[in-house]
Design a protein around this motif. Structure first.
Motif, mmCIF file in Angstrom:
data_model
loop_
_atom_site.group_PDB
_atom_site.id
_atom_site.type_symbol
_atom_site.label_atom_id
_atom_site.label_comp_id
_atom_site.label_asym_id
_atom_site.label_seq_id
_atom_site.Cartn_x
_atom_site.Cartn_y
_atom_site.Cartn_z
ATOM 1 N N MET A 101 0.928 -1.170 0.016
ATOM 2 C CA MET A 101 -0.016 0.123 -0.153
ATOM 3 C C MET A 101 1.081 1.141 0.179
ATOM 4 O O MET A 101 1.853 1.291 0.528
ATOM 5 C CB MET A 101 -0.864 0.043 1.242
ATOM 6 C CG MET A 101 -2.022 -1.170 1.255
ATOM 7 S SD MET A 101 -2.928 -0.735 -0.325
ATOM 8 C CE MET A 101 -4.450 -0.081 0.347
ATOM 9 N N GLY A 102 0.254 2.316 -0.348
ATOM 10 C CA GLY A 102 0.879 3.719 -0.438
ATOM 11 C C GLY A 102 0.081 4.673 -0.073
ATOM 12 O O GLY A 102 -1.381 4.545 -0.145
ATOM 13 N N THR A 103 0.521 5.972 -0.080
ATOM 14 C CA THR A 103 -0.283 7.009 0.349
ATOM 15 C C THR A 103 0.212 8.025 -0.786
ATOM 16 O O THR A 103 1.085 8.363 -0.991
ATOM 17 C CB THR A 103 0.157 7.551 1.773
ATOM 18 O OG1 THR A 103 -0.167 6.566 2.565
ATOM 19 C CG2 THR A 103 -0.990 8.734 1.969
ATOM 20 N N ILE A 104 -0.922 8.939 -1.179
ATOM 21 C CA ILE A 104 -0.730 10.053 -2.180
ATOM 22 C C ILE A 104 -1.458 11.248 -1.263
ATOM 23 O O ILE A 104 -2.674 10.968 -0.941
ATOM 24 C CB ILE A 104 -1.587 9.927 -3.414
ATOM 25 C CG1 ILE A 104 -0.812 8.858 -4.262
ATOM 26 C CG2 ILE A 104 -1.591 11.128 -4.364
ATOM 27 C CD1 ILE A 104 -1.327 8.316 -5.470
ATOM 28 N N LYS A 105 -0.910 12.235 -1.173
ATOM 29 C CA LYS A 105 -1.499 13.309 -0.412
ATOM 30 C C LYS A 105 -1.385 14.517 -1.230
ATOM 31 O O LYS A 105 -0.420 14.882 -2.080
ATOM 32 C CB LYS A 105 -0.663 13.714 0.604
ATOM 33 C CG LYS A 105 -0.456 12.543 1.887
ATOM 34 C CD LYS A 105 0.388 12.842 2.935
ATOM 35 C CE LYS A 105 0.561 11.984 4.007
ATOM 36 N NZ LYS A 105 1.294 12.268 5.201
ATOM 37 N N LEU A 106 -2.510 15.374 -1.366
ATOM 38 C CA LEU A 106 -2.576 16.656 -1.721
ATOM 39 C C LEU A 106 -2.863 17.782 -0.583
ATOM 40 O O LEU A 106 -3.826 17.550 -0.153
ATOM 41 C CB LEU A 106 -3.891 16.628 -2.847
ATOM 42 C CG LEU A 106 -3.378 16.296 -4.345
ATOM 43 C CD1 LEU A 106 -3.351 14.759 -4.153
ATOM 44 C CD2 LEU A 106 -4.571 16.686 -5.256
ATOM 45 N N LYS A 107 -2.001 18.570 -0.528
ATOM 46 C CA LYS A 107 -1.970 19.450 0.686
ATOM 47 C C LYS A 107 -2.485 21.165 0.146
ATOM 48 O O LYS A 107 -1.657 21.441 -0.833
ATOM 49 C CB LYS A 107 -0.635 19.568 1.375
ATOM 50 C CG LYS A 107 -0.100 18.314 1.837
ATOM 51 C CD LYS A 107 1.145 18.181 2.665
ATOM 52 C CE LYS A 107 1.454 16.880 3.246
ATOM 53 N NZ LYS A 107 2.799 16.915 3.825
ATOM 54 N N ASN A 108 -3.219 21.381 0.916
ATOM 55 C CA ASN A 108 -3.595 23.120 0.831
ATOM 56 C C ASN A 108 -4.093 23.350 -0.582
ATOM 57 O O ASN A 108 -3.512 24.373 -1.260
ATOM 58 C CB ASN A 108 -2.278 23.775 1.114
ATOM 59 C CG ASN A 108 -2.796 25.487 1.518
ATOM 60 O OD1 ASN A 108 -3.946 25.545 1.635
ATOM 61 N ND2 ASN A 108 -1.823 26.035 1.417
ATOM 62 N N ILE A 109 -5.066 22.533 -1.079
ATOM 63 C CA ILE A 109 -5.581 22.738 -2.225
ATOM 64 C C ILE A 109 -6.496 23.974 -2.051
ATOM 65 O O ILE A 109 -7.681 23.992 -1.260
ATOM 66 C CB ILE A 109 -6.635 21.821 -2.867
ATOM 67 C CG1 ILE A 109 -5.777 20.473 -3.084
ATOM 68 C CG2 ILE A 109 -7.282 22.109 -4.184
ATOM 69 C CD1 ILE A 109 -6.659 19.169 -3.420
#
Length: 119
Positions: free
Chosen positions: A1-9
């Protein structure tokens, strides 16, 4: 598993229970974190083997453009769309923040967070 993050859209949107909020709008910030299997894309180096963060950003921007009275409602719509459109996502954590909310105090932001797992 992995994580994708989008910060402060960052968006300018029209959410809120007050009539003025629907007319004037305000600044918002969205943080998105998804869990998915990244093993194949780690080896293939191919966009088709991962979750495209351009699509994630597009979903957030489109849902933030639809007026809601509650931040919970818009966050739920973001989660639903991601699960509907991206079958490889297994978990979503989304935070929606209203910056400088009209609550009669010096408050930088009000944030709600929702976390959902694919059932």
């Amino acid at each position: 598993m992995g994580t994708i993050k989008l910060k402060n859209i960052r968006t300018y949107s029209y959410h809120g229970c007050l009539l003025e909020e629907g007319k004037i709008g305000s600044d918002y910030s969205v943080d998105l974190e998804i869990k998915t299997d990244l093993r194949k894309s780690c080896l293939s180096d191919n966009l088709h083997d991962t979750v495209d963060y351009v699509l994630l950003n597009k979903i957030v921007e489109e849902e933030m453009a639809i007026r809601s009275h509650l931040l919970e409602h818009v966050a739920h719509r973001i989660i639903k769309r991601i699960f509907d459109e991206i079958p490889t996502v297994s978990r979503i954590l989304v935070g929606v923040s209203k910056l400088n909310p009209p609550i009669g105090g010096d408050v930088e932001a009000v944030t709600i967070e929702l976390e959902e797992y694919r059932s």
